[in-house]
Write a protein that holds these residues in place. Structure first.
Motif, short mmCIF file in Angstrom:
data_model
loop_
_atom_site.label_atom_id
_atom_site.label_comp_id
_atom_site.label_asym_id
_atom_site.label_seq_id
_atom_site.Cartn_x
_atom_site.Cartn_y
_atom_site.Cartn_z
N ASP A 15 0.84 -1.19 0.00
CA ASP A 15 0.00 0.00 0.00
C ASP A 15 0.88 1.24 0.00
N ALA A 21 -9.15 6.44 2.73
CA ALA A 21 -10.06 5.41 2.22
C ALA A 21 -10.38 5.70 0.76
N ARG A 40 -4.77 -3.00 4.38
CA ARG A 40 -5.96 -2.22 4.67
C ARG A 40 -7.14 -3.15 4.96
N GLN A 42 -10.96 -4.18 4.32
CA GLN A 42 -11.73 -4.04 3.09
C GLN A 42 -13.19 -4.43 3.28
N SER A 72 -7.92 -5.89 8.33
CA SER A 72 -6.58 -5.70 7.79
C SER A 72 -5.68 -6.89 8.10
N LEU A 91 -11.53 0.24 0.62
CA LEU A 91 -10.33 -0.05 1.39
C LEU A 91 -10.07 1.07 2.39
N LYS A 93 -7.75 2.59 5.64
CA LYS A 93 -6.46 2.55 6.32
C LYS A 93 -6.63 2.36 7.82
#
Length: 267
Positions: A15, A21, A40, A42, A72, A91, A93
């Motif tokens: 990433d 996001a 991340r 999801q 994650s 996704l 963070k």
């Protein structure tokens, strides 16, 4: 690159995106053969078709208009035999501290959430900073626990006791027929009572429930082919009447079976 993440190895996605996001929408989703993980969390929304997620020795079915939440770092593999799979992958963070976000969740999307997810598609693959998007995505994330329903119905457990693997394989192959407990016990090389007890301890469900789940999964696949009426699907997966099939389907999916809008046959 997949979902905005760079595939460093066959199982690890790097990433390099700063955005808190974002959403990644794809038509005719292509499936991987290997297990992988993201850094991340999801949220995957199945807009069309259906998807299987293989996670922690369990297989989660995510049909059309359902979502799956994957924390994650959770390794997973995806498969599907659907003719077309259209997905929206959100996704994140960072997430909230609620226990909901620490576990895999699968649930039907209520109308309000569905409209929110579809509205968010206007930001598809946009990695630019956008205040409206940030607030909107945070609202989706915060609301997920409230939208989540009972998820265990769409989860197919895989037993760790190797003696039970032939039993599962037999049910998966002969799902159209009623259970022959004696024959299954012989395959597992144990008594009928031991089989029933150990299977329940290993999977959390009974043999009969396992058969029911298998039949409903097969019915979803058959409905997706658009080749059969609902009555034909019912008989093909082992039910003697459409009403019995409908009741069983509703018990698992919390909705009645129906043909796709563009389907050419009728029930």
């Amino acid at each position: 690159m997949k979902c905005g993440l760079i595939e460093k190895t066959e199982s690890q996605f790097v990433d390099s995106i700063e955005k808190e996001a974002y959403v990644w929408c794809e038509k005719n989703w292509k499936h991987d053969d290997h297990e992988h993980r993201h850094t991340r969390a999801q949220l995957t929304f199945v807009e069309e078709g259906y998807q299987y997620f293989h996670i922690d020795r369990k297989i989660y079915l995510v049909p059309q208009y359902h979502v799956i939440w994957i924390p994650s770092g959770k390794a997973h593999k995806i498969t599907s035999e659907a003719q077309t799979v259209n997905l929206m992958v959100f996704l994140f963070k960072s997430v909230f501290e609620d226990e909901f976000y620490q576990n895999v969740q699968v649930f039907a999307v209520p109308p309000v959430l569905k409209e929110m997810l579809l509205y968010a598609s206007k930001w598809n693959q946009s990695l630019n900073e956008n205040e409206e998007q940030d607030i909107f995505f945070r609202a989706i994330l915060k609301s997920l626990p409230n939208f989540c329903r009972e998820s265990s119905g769409l989860e197919i457990p895989v037993p760790t006791d190797t003696r039970l693997i032939p039993v599962c394989n037999d049910i998966n192959y002969n799902f159209k027929y009623n259970l022959d407990i004696v024959s299954l016990a012989e395959k597992a090389q144990m008594s009928v009572r031991s089989l029933q007890r150990i299977f329940k301890n290993e999977t959390g469900i009974t043999l009969q429930k396992y058969l029911q789940l298998t039949r409903i999964l097969k019915s979803i696949e058959l409905i997706d082919t658009q080749q059969y009426t609902l009555s034909e699907v019912a008989y093909k997966v082992g039910y003697q009447s459409l009403s019995a099939f409908t009741a069983s389907y509703f018990a698992i999916m919390q909705t009645k079976p129906k043909m796709n809008k563009n389907q050419g046959v009728s029930s």
